[in-house]
Design an enzyme around this catalytic site. Structure first.
Site, PDB file in Angstrom:
ATOM      1  N   ASP A  70      -2.717  -8.582   0.488  1.00  0.00           N
ATOM      2  CA  ASP A  70      -2.018  -9.832   0.797  1.00  0.00           C
ATOM      3  C   ASP A  70      -2.583 -10.928  -0.108  1.00  0.00           C
ATOM      4  O   ASP A  70      -3.732 -11.315   0.039  1.00  0.00           O
ATOM      5  CB  ASP A  70      -2.216 -10.193   2.280  1.00  0.00           C
ATOM      6  CG  ASP A  70      -1.325 -11.341   2.731  1.00  0.00           C
ATOM      7  OD1 ASP A  70      -0.806 -12.079   1.865  1.00  0.00           O
ATOM      8  OD2 ASP A  70      -1.153 -11.505   3.956  1.00  0.00           O
ATOM      9  N   ARG A  91      -1.357 -14.017  -0.474  1.00  0.00           N
ATOM     10  CA  ARG A  91      -0.850 -15.351  -0.156  1.00  0.00           C
ATOM     11  C   ARG A  91      -1.968 -16.356   0.112  1.00  0.00           C
ATOM     12  O   ARG A  91      -3.041 -16.000   0.569  1.00  0.00           O
ATOM     13  CB  ARG A  91       0.029 -15.296   1.104  1.00  0.00           C
ATOM     14  CG  ARG A  91       1.374 -14.682   0.852  1.00  0.00           C
ATOM     15  CD  ARG A  91       2.150 -14.513   2.111  1.00  0.00           C
ATOM     16  NE  ARG A  91       1.581 -13.494   2.963  1.00  0.00           N
ATOM     17  CZ  ARG A  91       2.062 -13.149   4.149  1.00  0.00           C
ATOM     18  NH1 ARG A  91       3.103 -13.792   4.638  1.00  0.00           N
ATOM     19  NH2 ARG A  91       1.510 -12.187   4.836  1.00  0.00           N
TER      20      ARG A  91
HETATM   21  N1  LIG Z   1       4.043  -6.607  -1.227  1.00  0.00           N
HETATM   22  C1  LIG Z   1       4.882  -6.400  -0.198  1.00  0.00           C
HETATM   23  N2  LIG Z   1       5.360  -7.487   0.452  1.00  0.00           N
HETATM   24  C2  LIG Z   1       6.171  -7.262   1.491  1.00  0.00           C
HETATM   25  C3  LIG Z   1       6.544  -5.984   1.934  1.00  0.00           C
HETATM   26  N3  LIG Z   1       7.369  -6.107   2.996  1.00  0.00           N
HETATM   27  C4  LIG Z   1       7.497  -7.447   3.223  1.00  0.00           C
HETATM   28  N4  LIG Z   1       6.785  -8.139   2.307  1.00  0.00           N
HETATM   29  C5  LIG Z   1       6.560  -9.581   2.209  1.00  0.00           C
HETATM   30  O1  LIG Z   1       5.753  -9.934   3.295  1.00  0.00           O
HETATM   31  C6  LIG Z   1       5.947 -11.305   3.603  1.00  0.00           C
HETATM   32  C7  LIG Z   1       6.177 -11.446   5.113  1.00  0.00           C
HETATM   33  O2  LIG Z   1       5.919 -12.738   5.441  1.00  0.00           O
HETATM   34  P1  LIG Z   1       6.120 -13.440   6.838  1.00  0.00           P
HETATM   35  O3  LIG Z   1       7.522 -13.250   7.318  1.00  0.00           O
HETATM   36  O4  LIG Z   1       5.612 -14.838   6.656  1.00  0.00           O
HETATM   37  O5  LIG Z   1       5.295 -12.652   7.877  1.00  0.00           O
HETATM   38  P2  LIG Z   1       3.923 -11.994   8.126  1.00  0.00           P
HETATM   39  O6  LIG Z   1       2.810 -12.412   7.248  1.00  0.00           O
HETATM   40  O7  LIG Z   1       4.221 -10.538   8.152  1.00  0.00           O
HETATM   41  O8  LIG Z   1       3.496 -12.500   9.573  1.00  0.00           O
HETATM   42  P3  LIG Z   1       4.330 -12.954  10.824  1.00  0.00           P
HETATM   43  O9  LIG Z   1       4.146 -14.438  10.894  1.00  0.00           O
HETATM   44  O10 LIG Z   1       3.713 -12.273  11.966  1.00  0.00           O
HETATM   45  O11 LIG Z   1       5.759 -12.551  10.595  1.00  0.00           O
HETATM   46  C8  LIG Z   1       7.105 -11.781   2.758  1.00  0.00           C
HETATM   47  O12 LIG Z   1       6.596 -12.499   1.623  1.00  0.00           O
HETATM   48  C9  LIG Z   1       7.756 -10.470   2.303  1.00  0.00           C
HETATM   49  O13 LIG Z   1       8.409 -10.580   1.058  1.00  0.00           O
HETATM   50  C10 LIG Z   1       6.014  -4.853   1.230  1.00  0.00           C
HETATM   51  O14 LIG Z   1       6.243  -3.696   1.554  1.00  0.00           O
HETATM   52  N5  LIG Z   1       5.182  -5.125   0.181  1.00  0.00           N
END
Ligand SMILES: Nc1nc2c(ncn2[C@@H]2O[C@H](COP(=O)(O)OP(=O)(O)OP(=O)(O)O)[C@@H](O)[C@H]2O)c(=O)[nH]1
Ligand SMILES: [Zn+2]
Length: 205
Positions: free
Chosen positions: A126, A128
């Site tokens: 992650d 971010r």
């Molecule tokens: N690298 C990668 N990113 C993913 C994948 N699936 C989803 N994402 C990214 O994960 C991120 C999800 O972000 P949020 O919706 O803020 O959620 P979260 O961090 O999972 O946490 P919540 O607040 O609980 O939803 C987004 O930027 C998506 O593009 C994956 O398989 N790989």
């Protein structure tokens, strides 16, 4: 370099007519958006969500993840309450970008989980960071949130920036046969709180 407010307008949606605030992060060139509803600058905790961009889930109806469903549920909850804020953060693919996320999906099609795929591409699980949220929330006069998330990293990041998280509101939605492995990996490897046992609990920073 600062995050600067650029302009605000109305944004009618099926749920409510929000105010849309546009910001430019001058360090990254990323354009972030906040949707707000009601009086959010009165000092009381505000129902809120930090939503990281997921083009595939938010706009293209992907069932690989739960993002689109969470986005809709968060906007509906804010509309029901008549007051709240959603920060739409342009950090696609947990910060690796859209094309790298497609590369990661390709590896996942071959059997890797979401964390292994990122790592095989040379990224952290992650990537971010949430630093851009502080100037945006300051601009809007928000000091305290009731945060809709299952992700403890978001709570920690806000708390570290002296934004109070008065409550964590779980956001469990969008589960389907295509994303059960993805959601299990979020819980097992990324620390997401997927059960009801943590309801209302605020993780310590
Ligand atoms: N690298 C990668 N990113 C993913 C994948 N699936 C989803 N994402 C990214 O994960 C991120 C999800 O972000 P949020 O919706 O803020 O959620 P979260 O961090 O999972 O946490 P919540 O607040 O609980 O939803 C987004 O930027 C998506 O593009 C994956 O398989 N790989
Ligand atoms: Zn997604």
């Amino acid at each position: 370099m600062p995050v600067v407010f650029v302009a605000a307008s109305k944004l009618p949606t099926p749920f409510a007519t929000f105010t849309m605030h546009g910001f430019l992060d001058e360090a990254t060139g990323r354009e972030h958006v906040v949707l707000s509803l009601g009086d959010i600058a009165d000092g009381e905790p505000v129902l809120g969500r930090l939503h990281s961009e997921c083009l595939t889930g938010d706009a293209l109806f992907s069932q690989r993840c739960d993002c689109g469903s969470q986005l809709e549920a968060a906007l509906q909850a804010i509309a029901r309450e008549g007051r709240g804020v959603l920060l739409y953060l342009r950090q696609e693919g947990r910060g690796i970008g859209l094309l790298n996320k497609i590369r990661a999906y390709e590896l996942q099609d071959g059997g890797a989980d979401t964390v292994e795929a990122n790592e095989r591409l040379g990224f952290a699980a992650d990537q971010r960071d949430y630093a851009m949220c502080l100037p945006m929330l300051e601009h809007l006069g928000v000091k305290s949130l009731r945060l809709m998330t299952n992700n403890p990293r978001k709570v920690k990041a806000l708390t570290a920036m002296a934004i109070n998280v008065a409550e964590r509101v779980p956001l469990h939605t969008g589960h389907n046969p295509h994303n059960s492995h993805y959601l299990a990996t979020k819980a097992g490897k990324l620390g997401h709180m997927m059960g009801t046992e943590h309801q209302g609990e605020v993780p310590q920073a």
